[in-house]
Design a protein around this motif. Structure first.
Motif: not given
Length: 390
Positions: A338-346
């Motif tokens: 999910p984009d939201e997860l990607k934005q959180h972990v990157t």
């Protein structure tokens, strides 16, 4: 009242239809799939192409599919709706089924809560007479849907047994969630008041009731080790946490244990260095054995950051850099994230890469520079370690 197979389908309560014509009621003679989903839900996004295929395959048999976005996360309903519309345009510009948006929680209450459904994606199949034929994960639709369409599903022993099992499992999960909420409230209240001793007492009660709850185990170790800095009590708790994580062979458990030892945001100077590194080595090696760098999949973007920090602090900077790069590359892997997860972990991974390299680091459009004092602090720890061991 429990919503189950043979129940009349609840009403449709949707504020906005973002895709397709509005639908206010189920028409006799048609079969409907009502799909609860959210943009932040990876499995939801992963199954959407297949739902598109099902709609196309069975449209001449009277199938109509509607997705209900009832769990969007945003400060306001307008922002959630705008974000949802943008996501759909970007990801599924040629969607062939309806999408409704509900921020009131009414659809979730009528459908999800009353059927003991506790996670998404969840599919509800409404039969030609307006009654529920199936409730469950969309991955099961390939087998169930043809039987619903030909009228054989609801009379089968398989359907009745599956629905009974689903309700029992849902009740157990909801009971578990209720217990967890009740045990969590006093912990959070004590933490908000910064009464760490009271928080420890509350979390120890929670761990005694639910020893396999990862959130409680993490809070227990964190309170003792980082809030109270009580090594006498905290170290045995940490040792048991690490041992249980390894025995479970669970990647997330091991990552959370490792993060208690090697989170750079914490001051870990009060830990016995040799034992901290020994626990870190064992946890890291188990994570890498369970989810090797050369193998696709797994949770590298979640777990490799903590492993890399262990290697960096143990003096193996090159290995730390390699693992962070593997974690960043895994974000574009075959499994949808999910984009939201990607934005959180990157961002933390890119920042770690810059810190380890001591130079600017970039991943796609995101760049970071080394944090002031990060490399020097690490070198001091290494010199201290070398003196003790020398």
């Amino acid at each position: 009242m429990v919503l189950h197979m043979e129940s009349p389908a609840p009403p449709i309560k949707v504020e906005n239809w973002l895709r397709g014509e509005p639908l206010t009621s189920f028409q006799p003679g048609k079969v409907y799939i009502v799909e609860f989903w959210a943009t932040w839900c990876g499995p939801c996004a992963a199954v959407m192409p297949h739902l598109v295929q099902l709609q196309e395959k069975y449209k001449d048999s009277g199938l109509e599919l509607l997705g209900v976005a009832a769990y969007e996360q945003a400060p306001t309903a307008d922002e959630a709706r705008t974000s949802l519309d943008t996501w759909l345009t970007d990801k599924f510009s040629n969607l062939n089924y309806r999408i409704g948006f509900d921020s009131t929680g009414e659809m979730s209450k009528l459908w999800m809560d009353s059927s003991f459904s506790v996670g998404i994606p969840t599919s509800f199949v409404v039969d030609r007479d307006g009654h529920i034929a199936f409730i469950g994960p969309p991955m099961q639709l390939d087998d169930v849907l043809p039987k619903v369409l030909n009228g054989s599903w609801r009379t089968s022993d398989e359907a009745k047994a599956a629905d009974t099992e689903r309700i029992e499992a849902g009740r157990r999960e909801m009971d578990k969630m209720t217990r967890e909420r009740a045990l969590t409230e006093p912990i959070l209240a004590a933490m908000k008041a910064e009464d760490w001793a009271k928080a420890v007492s509350a979390v120890e009660e929670a761990v005694a009731v639910m020893p396999d709850n990862l959130n409680f185990r993490v809070r227990h170790a964190d309170l003792l080790l980082h809030k109270l800095r009580n090594m006498q009590t905290g170290l045995p708790v940490m040792r048991q946490f690490a041992r249980d994580a390894i025995d479970k062979n669970n990647e997330l458990w091991m990552e959370e244990a490792l993060r208690q030892l090697f989170n750079p945001a914490n001051d870990n100077s009060h830990f016995p260095s040799a034992e901290r590194l020994a626990m870190g080595k064992e946890l890291s090696e188990h994570i890498l054995a369970l989810n090797p760098p050369h193998r696709d999949g797994g949770l590298k973007y979640l777990t490799y950051g903590a492993v890399a920090q262990y290697y960096y602090e143990s003096g193996n900077k090159d290995r730390a850099i390699e693992l962070v790069e593997v974690a960043l590359n895994s974000l574009g892997g075959p499994e949808p994230i999910p984009d939201e997860l990607k934005q959180h972990v990157t961002p933390p991974l890119v920042e770690a890469l810059a810190n380890y390299k001591g130079d600017k680091a970039c991943h796609e459009s995101l760049c970071a520079t080394p944090q002031r004092g990060f490399a020097r602090a690490s070198k001091r720890r290494q010199r201290s370690k070398q003196k003790k061991e020398g």
